[in-house]
Design a protein around this motif. Structure first.
Motif, PDB file in Angstrom:
ATOM      1  N   GLY A 253       0.798  -1.228   0.000  1.00 16.64           N
ATOM      2  CA  GLY A 253       0.000   0.000   0.000  1.00 16.64           C
ATOM      3  C   GLY A 253       0.823   1.267   0.000  1.00 16.64           C
ATOM      4  N   ARG A 254       2.099   1.169  -0.403  1.00 18.83           N
ATOM      5  CA  ARG A 254       2.958   2.360  -0.492  1.00 18.83           C
ATOM      6  C   ARG A 254       2.899   2.880  -1.929  1.00 18.83           C
ATOM      7  NH1 ARG A 254       6.942   2.256   3.603  1.00 18.83           N
ATOM      8  NH2 ARG A 254       7.676   4.237   2.771  1.00 18.83           N
ATOM      9  N   ARG A 255       2.232   4.010  -2.144  1.00 20.04           N
ATOM     10  CA  ARG A 255       2.062   4.548  -3.485  1.00 20.04           C
ATOM     11  C   ARG A 255       3.359   5.174  -3.997  1.00 20.04           C
ATOM     12  NH1 ARG A 255      -2.809   8.534  -2.654  1.00 20.04           N
ATOM     13  NH2 ARG A 255      -1.537   8.912  -0.785  1.00 20.04           N
ATOM     14  N   VAL A 256       3.672   4.859  -5.244  1.00 18.69           N
ATOM     15  CA  VAL A 256       4.861   5.411  -5.901  1.00 18.69           C
ATOM     16  C   VAL A 256       4.376   6.401  -6.956  1.00 18.69           C
ATOM     17  CG1 VAL A 256       6.882   4.860  -7.320  1.00 18.69           C
ATOM     18  CG2 VAL A 256       6.161   3.265  -5.525  1.00 18.69           C
ATOM     19  N   PRO A 257       4.822   7.680  -6.908  1.00 18.56           N
ATOM     20  CA  PRO A 257       5.880   8.243  -6.053  1.00 18.56           C
ATOM     21  C   PRO A 257       5.367   8.982  -4.824  1.00 18.56           C
ATOM     22  CG  PRO A 257       5.415   9.782  -7.797  1.00 18.56           C
ATOM     23  CD  PRO A 257       4.451   8.635  -7.977  1.00 18.56           C
ATOM     24  N   ASP A 258       4.059   8.950  -4.536  1.00 25.44           N
ATOM     25  CA  ASP A 258       3.540   9.760  -3.428  1.00 25.44           C
ATOM     26  C   ASP A 258       4.167   9.376  -2.094  1.00 25.44           C
ATOM     27  OD1 ASP A 258       1.938  11.013  -5.256  1.00 25.44           O
ATOM     28  OD2 ASP A 258       0.184   9.760  -4.868  1.00 25.44           O
ATOM     29  N   ASP A 259       4.235   8.060  -1.825  1.00 20.67           N
ATOM     30  CA  ASP A 259       4.784   7.592  -0.550  1.00 20.67           C
ATOM     31  C   ASP A 259       6.230   7.118  -0.666  1.00 20.67           C
ATOM     32  OD1 ASP A 259       2.208   7.928   0.596  1.00 20.67           O
ATOM     33  OD2 ASP A 259       1.610   5.974  -0.191  1.00 20.67           O
ATOM     34  N   LEU A 260       6.645   6.778  -1.873  1.00 22.36           N
ATOM     35  CA  LEU A 260       7.970   6.195  -2.064  1.00 22.36           C
ATOM     36  C   LEU A 260       8.491   6.546  -3.453  1.00 22.36           C
ATOM     37  CD1 LEU A 260      10.167   4.131  -0.988  1.00 22.36           C
ATOM     38  CD2 LEU A 260       8.933   2.409  -2.351  1.00 22.36           C
ATOM     39  N   SER A 261       9.721   7.046  -3.513  1.00 21.33           N
ATOM     40  CA  SER A 261      10.382   7.293  -4.803  1.00 21.33           C
ATOM     41  C   SER A 261      11.355   6.158  -5.080  1.00 21.33           C
ATOM     42  CB  SER A 261      11.138   8.625  -4.773  1.00 21.33           C
ATOM     43  OG  SER A 261      10.243   9.716  -4.827  1.00 21.33           O
TER      44      SER A 261
END
Length: 331
Positions: A253-261
C-alpha cells in the motif's frame, strides 16, 4: 584471381581490390569483377590472404553471460561494427568468470587465428597476477580502469551519483539502497558511490540490502526496507530489482511516487512501460562496444600508432532519465 581478371578484362590488382572491399574501384568495374567471380565460382582464399596481409579478418570476443541484456548490447555493437569494417566475429562464452577460464578462452580464440580480442565484463581481470596473451591486441570492456590492457566502460560511479543526487534534491532525508551481488564489480562501484555521496551530503547511510539482480531479490529486499515507514526513497542497482521494489510497494500500500520514490539503473526496454514509468540511469552500452572495436581495429591496422598504448581507459558517462517514479516526499 588471374582467371577472374582475364574474364573481367581488368588487372589482377583490381580483382584484389574488389575482393578486399577497397573503395578505389568504380561501381561498373566492381560489377564486372563480381560477375566474373560468380561465373567462375571464385572464392577468396582466406589463408592466402592472411599470408599476404598478416591479418585474418576476424575479431574474437570473450563474454561471460550472453543472457545478460547489457552484455548482449555490447556484443551486438561489436558484431555490427566489425561487419561494417569487413571483419567477422568469433565469440567464446565463459561459463565461470575464473582466471583459468578467461585465459583458456583467449587462448582458444588466438589459436583459431583472430586479429584481436575484446573481453566483456572482465570481472576476474581485477586479479593482480592475471596475465593474458600478448600475441594479439586485446581490449577490455569493463568499468574499472586498473587493467594492463586498454579499457572502455561505463562510468558506474557517475551514474549512481546522478541517481542519489536526484533523490536528495527532491528533498528526501536519505536514500536506501538495494545493492547488487557482492561478487559484481559494477554493483560494488554503484554501492560505493551511493555511500560516498550520502557521507559527503552529511546524510544517514542506511545498511544496504543485497540482491542478486533479479526482480525477486528486489521484491524481498523491499519487503524488509518498507517495513520501516520512514523509508521514502530507494535506489536499486538495476532495473530488474527496481521492478521487485515497485511490486512490494504496491502490495504494502505504499504509493509510488507519493509515498515512495524509486530509481533504477540501466534503462532497460521495459522501464518506460512500468506503472509508474521508472526513473533510471541510462547506460549506452552500444557506445562502449563501438569504442572497444574502434580502438582494437586501430591497433590491428596501425600497430605502431598511438592506439597501442597500454592502460588506456575511456569511460562513457550515463544519463539520468527522470520519469514518474520519483517525487518530493510528502511532509
Amino acid at each position: 584471381m588471374a582467371d577472374v581478371a582475364e574474364l573481367a578484362g581488368v588487372s589482377g590488382q583490381t580483382v584484389s581490390r574488389v575482393v578486399n572491399g577497397n573503395d578505389r574501384v568504380t561501381a561498373a568495374t566492381r560489377l564486372k569483377v563480381e560477375t566474373a567471380m560468380k561465373q567462375l565460382g571464385y572464392r577468396a582464399n582466406i589463408a592466402a590472404r592472411a599470408l599476404a596481409t598478416g591479418r585474418f579478418g576476424t575479431i574474437g570476443v570473450v563474454t561471460f553471460n550472453l543472457s545478460a541484456v547489457l552484455n548482449v548490447r555490447i556484443v551486438e555493437a561489436v558484431v555490427t561494427g566489425a561487419q561494417a569494417r569487413g571483419y567477422s566475429v568469433s565469440i567464446a562464452v565463459v561459463d565461470a568468470p575464473t582466471e583459468k577460464d578467461v585465459r583458456a578462452a583467449v587462448r582458444g580464440l588466438t589459436d583459431r587465428a583472430v586479429d584481436g580480442v575484446i573481453v566483456i565484463e572482465a570481472r576476474v581481470l581485477d586479479t593482480p597476477h592475471l596475465q593474458l596473451s600478448d600475441e594479439v591486441p586485446l581490449v577490455i570492456a569493463d568499468s574499472k580502469a586498473a587493467h594492463r590492457h586498454p579499457t572502455f566502460g561505463m562510468d558506474e560511479a557517475a551514474g549512481a551519483r546522478a541517481a542519489v543526487d536526484h533523490l536528495l534534491e527532491l528533498g528526501h532525508a536519505t536514500v536506501h539502497h538495494v545493492a547488487g551481488p557482492a561478487g559484481s564489480n559494477p554493483a560494488q562501484r554503484r554501492r560505493a558511490a551511493w555511500q560516498r555521496l550520502l557521507k559527503r551530503a552529511g546524510r544517514a547511510i542506511p545498511p544496504p540490502v543485497v540482491g542478486d539482480w533479479s526482480p525477486r531479490s528486489g521484491y524481498d529486499a523491499a519487503l524488509r526496507l518498507l517495513a520501516d515507514d520512514s523509508v521514502t526513497a530507494v535506489f536499486a542497482a538495476n532495473d530488474q530489482m527496481a521492478v521487485g521494489v515497485l511490486r512490494a510497494a504496491a502490495e504494502l500500500g505504499r504509493r509510488v511516487p507519493d509515498d515512495l520514490s524509486v530509481v533504477g539503473f540501466d534503462d532497460l526496454d521495459f522501464a518506460p512501460f512500468l506503472t509508474p514509468p521508472l526513473t533510471t540511469v541510462r547506460q549506452d552500452l552500444a557506445a562502449v562496444g563501438r569504442r572497444c572495436l574502434e580502438h582494437l581495429i586501430a591497433q590491428i591496422e596501425t600497430p605502431a600508432g598511438p592506439a597501442t598504448a597500454a592502460g588506456t581507459s575511456r569511460f562513457v558517462r550515463p544519463e539520468l532519465v527522470v520519469r514518474a517514479s520519483t517525487a518530493p516526499p510528502r511532509r
